[in-house]
Scaffold this motif. Structure first.
Motif, PDB file in Angstrom:
ATOM      1  N   SER A 139       6.692  25.214  -0.107  1.00 11.48           N
ATOM      2  CA  SER A 139       8.109  25.546  -0.260  1.00 11.48           C
ATOM      3  C   SER A 139       9.033  24.327  -0.197  1.00 11.48           C
ATOM      4  N   THR A 140       8.483  23.123   0.039  1.00 11.75           N
ATOM      5  CA  THR A 140       9.328  21.929   0.165  1.00 11.75           C
ATOM      6  C   THR A 140       9.496  21.244  -1.185  1.00 11.75           C
ATOM      7  N   LEU A 141      10.691  21.345  -1.747  1.00  9.93           N
ATOM      8  CA  LEU A 141      10.909  20.707  -3.050  1.00  9.93           C
ATOM      9  C   LEU A 141      11.281  19.241  -2.871  1.00  9.93           C
ATOM     10  N   VAL A 142      10.993  18.440  -3.867  1.00  7.10           N
ATOM     11  CA  VAL A 142      11.402  17.037  -3.870  1.00  7.10           C
ATOM     12  C   VAL A 142      12.940  17.008  -3.775  1.00  7.10           C
ATOM     13  N   SER A 143      13.487  15.970  -3.151  1.00  6.66           N
ATOM     14  CA  SER A 143      14.946  15.896  -2.976  1.00  6.66           C
ATOM     15  C   SER A 143      15.638  15.818  -4.337  1.00  6.66           C
ATOM     16  N   THR A 144      16.899  16.224  -4.378  1.00  7.99           N
ATOM     17  CA  THR A 144      17.609  16.204  -5.666  1.00  7.99           C
ATOM     18  C   THR A 144      17.734  14.771  -6.199  1.00  7.99           C
ATOM     19  N   THR A 145      17.795  13.789  -5.304  1.00  7.70           N
ATOM     20  CA  THR A 145      17.867  12.377  -5.729  1.00  7.70           C
ATOM     21  C   THR A 145      16.674  12.009  -6.605  1.00  7.70           C
ATOM     22  N   ASN A 146      15.529  12.534  -6.246  1.00  8.29           N
ATOM     23  CA  ASN A 146      14.291  12.148  -6.932  1.00  8.29           C
ATOM     24  C   ASN A 146      13.797  13.222  -7.900  1.00  8.29           C
ATOM     25  N   ARG A 147      14.711  14.127  -8.279  1.00 10.67           N
ATOM     26  CA  ARG A 147      14.327  15.240  -9.157  1.00 10.67           C
ATOM     27  C   ARG A 147      14.793  14.943 -10.578  1.00 10.67           C
ATOM     28  N   LEU A 148      13.869  14.953 -11.545  1.00 13.27           N
ATOM     29  CA  LEU A 148      14.265  14.670 -12.932  1.00 13.27           C
ATOM     30  C   LEU A 148      14.603  15.937 -13.706  1.00 13.27           C
ATOM     31  N   GLY A 149      14.167  17.096 -13.210  1.00 18.04           N
ATOM     32  CA  GLY A 149      14.409  18.341 -13.933  1.00 18.04           C
ATOM     33  C   GLY A 149      13.496  18.467 -15.141  1.00 18.04           C
ATOM     34  N   THR A 150      13.806  19.401 -16.026  1.00 20.54           N
ATOM     35  CA  THR A 150      12.955  19.629 -17.194  1.00 20.54           C
ATOM     36  C   THR A 150      13.628  19.140 -18.480  1.00 20.54           C
ATOM     37  N   VAL A 151      14.899  18.801 -18.389  1.00 17.76           N
ATOM     38  CA  VAL A 151      15.604  18.250 -19.551  1.00 17.76           C
ATOM     39  C   VAL A 151      15.552  16.732 -19.437  1.00 17.76           C
ATOM     40  N   LEU A 152      14.687  16.117 -20.241  1.00 18.95           N
ATOM     41  CA  LEU A 152      14.445  14.683 -20.102  1.00 18.95           C
ATOM     42  C   LEU A 152      15.166  13.868 -21.172  1.00 18.95           C
ATOM     43  N   GLY A 153      16.143  14.509 -21.815  1.00 13.60           N
ATOM     44  CA  GLY A 153      16.926  13.821 -22.838  1.00 13.60           C
ATOM     45  C   GLY A 153      17.763  12.686 -22.265  1.00 13.60           C
ATOM     46  N   VAL A 202       0.821  -1.207   0.000  1.00  9.50           N
ATOM     47  CA  VAL A 202       0.000   0.000   0.000  1.00  9.50           C
ATOM     48  C   VAL A 202       0.858   1.260   0.000  1.00  9.50           C
ATOM     49  N   ILE A 203       0.199   2.378  -0.196  1.00  8.53           N
ATOM     50  CA  ILE A 203       0.874   3.675  -0.195  1.00  8.53           C
ATOM     51  C   ILE A 203       1.355   4.042   1.217  1.00  8.53           C
ATOM     52  N   THR A 204       0.607   3.566   2.240  1.00  5.39           N
ATOM     53  CA  THR A 204       0.949   3.873   3.623  1.00  5.39           C
ATOM     54  C   THR A 204       2.382   3.426   3.925  1.00  5.39           C
ATOM     55  N   GLY A 205       3.189   4.351   4.412  1.00  2.00           N
ATOM     56  CA  GLY A 205       4.568   4.028   4.749  1.00  2.00           C
ATOM     57  C   GLY A 205       5.520   4.146   3.572  1.00  2.00           C
ATOM     58  N   SER A 206       4.984   4.398   2.362  1.00  2.00           N
ATOM     59  CA  SER A 206       5.861   4.539   1.194  1.00  2.00           C
ATOM     60  C   SER A 206       6.380   5.977   1.133  1.00  2.00           C
ATOM     61  N   GLN A 207       7.219   6.239   0.144  1.00  2.00           N
ATOM     62  CA  GLN A 207       7.746   7.598  -0.013  1.00  2.00           C
ATOM     63  C   GLN A 207       6.658   8.576  -0.448  1.00  2.00           C
ATOM     64  N   CYS A 240       5.604  17.463  -9.060  1.00  2.00           N
ATOM     65  CA  CYS A 240       6.569  17.406  -7.953  1.00  2.00           C
ATOM     66  C   CYS A 240       7.970  17.077  -8.464  1.00  2.00           C
ATOM     67  N   HIS A 241       8.077  16.174  -9.447  1.00  2.00           N
ATOM     68  CA  HIS A 241       9.384  15.601  -9.775  1.00  2.00           C
ATOM     69  C   HIS A 241      10.232  16.399 -10.753  1.00  2.00           C
ATOM     70  N   ASP A 242       9.694  17.487 -11.361  1.00  2.00           N
ATOM     71  CA  ASP A 242      10.610  18.298 -12.169  1.00  2.00           C
ATOM     72  C   ASP A 242      11.349  19.311 -11.297  1.00  2.00           C
ATOM     73  N   GLY A 243      10.896  19.423 -10.042  1.00  2.00           N
ATOM     74  CA  GLY A 243      11.609  20.278  -9.095  1.00  2.00           C
ATOM     75  C   GLY A 243      11.297  21.757  -9.246  1.00  2.00           C
ATOM     76  N   THR A 244      10.258  22.104 -10.051  1.00  2.00           N
ATOM     77  CA  THR A 244       9.899  23.526 -10.170  1.00  2.00           C
ATOM     78  C   THR A 244       8.711  23.887  -9.280  1.00  2.00           C
ATOM     79  N   VAL A 245       7.965  22.880  -8.827  1.00  2.00           N
ATOM     80  CA  VAL A 245       6.786  23.124  -7.984  1.00  2.00           C
ATOM     81  C   VAL A 245       6.981  22.372  -6.672  1.00  2.00           C
ATOM     82  N   ALA A 246       6.652  23.013  -5.551  1.00  2.00           N
ATOM     83  CA  ALA A 246       6.860  22.374  -4.254  1.00  2.00           C
ATOM     84  C   ALA A 246       5.900  21.217  -4.029  1.00  2.00           C
ATOM     85  N   VAL A 247       6.365  20.224  -3.290  1.00  2.00           N
ATOM     86  CA  VAL A 247       5.547  19.058  -2.946  1.00  2.00           C
ATOM     87  C   VAL A 247       4.302  19.511  -2.169  1.00  2.00           C
TER      88      VAL A 247
END
Ligand code: HEC
Ligand code: HEC
Ligand code: HEC
Ligand code: HEC
Length: 204
Positions: free
Chosen positions: A111-125, A23-28, A95-102
């Motif tokens: 104001s809480t951005l997703v961590s850089t580990t889980n951030r894909l950014g906007t350049v998806l090449g 389930v989602i409970t306890g997940s990230q 959330c995951h492009d890192g431009t909008v807060a979670v």
């Protein structure tokens, strides 16, 4: 003997634990203990009423990203690279492009951005292609299974097209389950041990 019984009990408990639906409970994606989540799990993404409905469906309550993206493309790829992202993948990128807060949901700007580990950014090449049509007509059979007939391998599932594609396209959700329903690390729909996830679609 007592020790054996105890060991058996432990094994049975561990096994039955694994068999229970994950389930989602306890997940990230369980944000209920964050100060901004109002003690709830679903609310940052869905609201029963007065949701911000950014994608026009899903009772969506999270702020949408206004970013434009560059997508994966390559000379050997048969599918056409997209010019815009499908709505279903946009739900992730809110959330995951890192431009909008979670914690930007329900019309509030957080104001809480997703961590850089889980951030894909906007350049998806440098990311696996998304929002591309996957059909026999597009890819042919060389190196790829026919998604209309090849099995997805999901428990209780049927074909790749039915279980993994969204309007015939590969999206973030083709590989990930946002609710962690399968309980596989990185919220994948299938384990990628021995690249099993990749080899579901790629016949290489
Ligand atoms: C991190 C964001 C996020 C959270 C938190 C979240 N969801 Fe979702 N939900 C989504 C996305 C994205 C989809 C579309 C997924 C898809 O179709 O693969 C979705 C789809 C759904 C659907 C449509 C059916 C389906 O499974 O696709 C239901 C119902 C739903 N969510 C209920 C819930 C409930 C109830 C909770 C809280 C316990 C919850 N969700 C928490 C993002 C989230
Ligand atoms: C409400 C914001 C939000 C949305 C919407 C959202 N995520 Fe996440 N996601 C997070 C946060 C926050 C984390 C973990 C904490 C961090 O990195 O800051 C996370 C973690 C993850 C992880 C890493 C899980 C792990 O076990 O390491 C994956 C994979 C992921 N998200 C995929 C998705 C996908 C795919 C979608 C869309 C279907 C999505 N997320 C939608 C906020 C979100
Ligand atoms: C073709 C399958 C596939 C697609 C499509 C895909 N992912 Fe992933 N993703 C993976 C796999 C596999 C991993 C685990 C990588 C690892 O653990 O080394 C992963 C890891 C992640 C992580 C954890 C951080 C990291 O880089 O390992 C996040 C966050 C994430 N994906 C989000 C997304 C989002 C958002 C999208 C859509 C834009 C997406 N993924 C599309 C397969 C995919
Ligand atoms: C849901 C099906 C699906 C899954 C799962 C999947 N892919 Fe793909 N992948 C595709 C499709 C469709 C294309 C586009 C193929 C084409 O048009 O030539 C693609 C493209 C690629 C390409 C680029 C090919 C090129 O010519 O530039 C690579 C490399 C790739 N995938 C590797 C992977 C890896 C590694 C994994 C596992 C982490 C994976 N894929 C999982 C469907 C999938």
């Amino acid at each position: 003997m007592k020790r054996l019984v105890l060991a058996t009990t432990v094994i049975v408990l561990v096994l039955s634990g694994n068999l229970a639906k994950a389930v989602i409970t306890g997940s990230q994606h369980d944000f209920h203990s964050a100060s901004w989540a109002n003690g709830q799990i679903c609310l940052p993404c869905h609201a029963p009423h007065n949701n911000v409905n950014a994608t026009g469906s899903l009772l969506w309550n999270h702020a949408a990203s206004a970013a434009s993206y560059t997508f994966y493309n390559s000379p050997s790829m048969k599918a056409t690279a997209p010019t815009v992202m499908s709505d279903i993948s946009k739900t992730c990128m809110g959330c995951h492009d890192g431009t909008v807060a979670v914690d930007s949901f329900g019309g509030v700007t957080g104001s809480t951005l997703v961590s850089t580990t889980n951030r894909l950014g906007t350049v998806l090449g440098n990311d696996h292609p998304i929002s591309i049509t996957y059909s026999l007509a597009v890819t042919g059979l060389k190196g790829m299974y026919d998604p209309a007939v090849a099995p997805s391998g999901l428990p209780g599932g049927t074909t790749i097209a039915a279980d993994l594609l969204y309007a015939g396209k590969v999206e973030c959700n083709s590989c990930h389950d946002v609710h962690n329903s399968f309980g596989i690390p990185r919220m994948l729909k299938k384990s990628n041990a021995s690249s099993a996830l990749c080899l579901t679609c790629h016949n290489i």
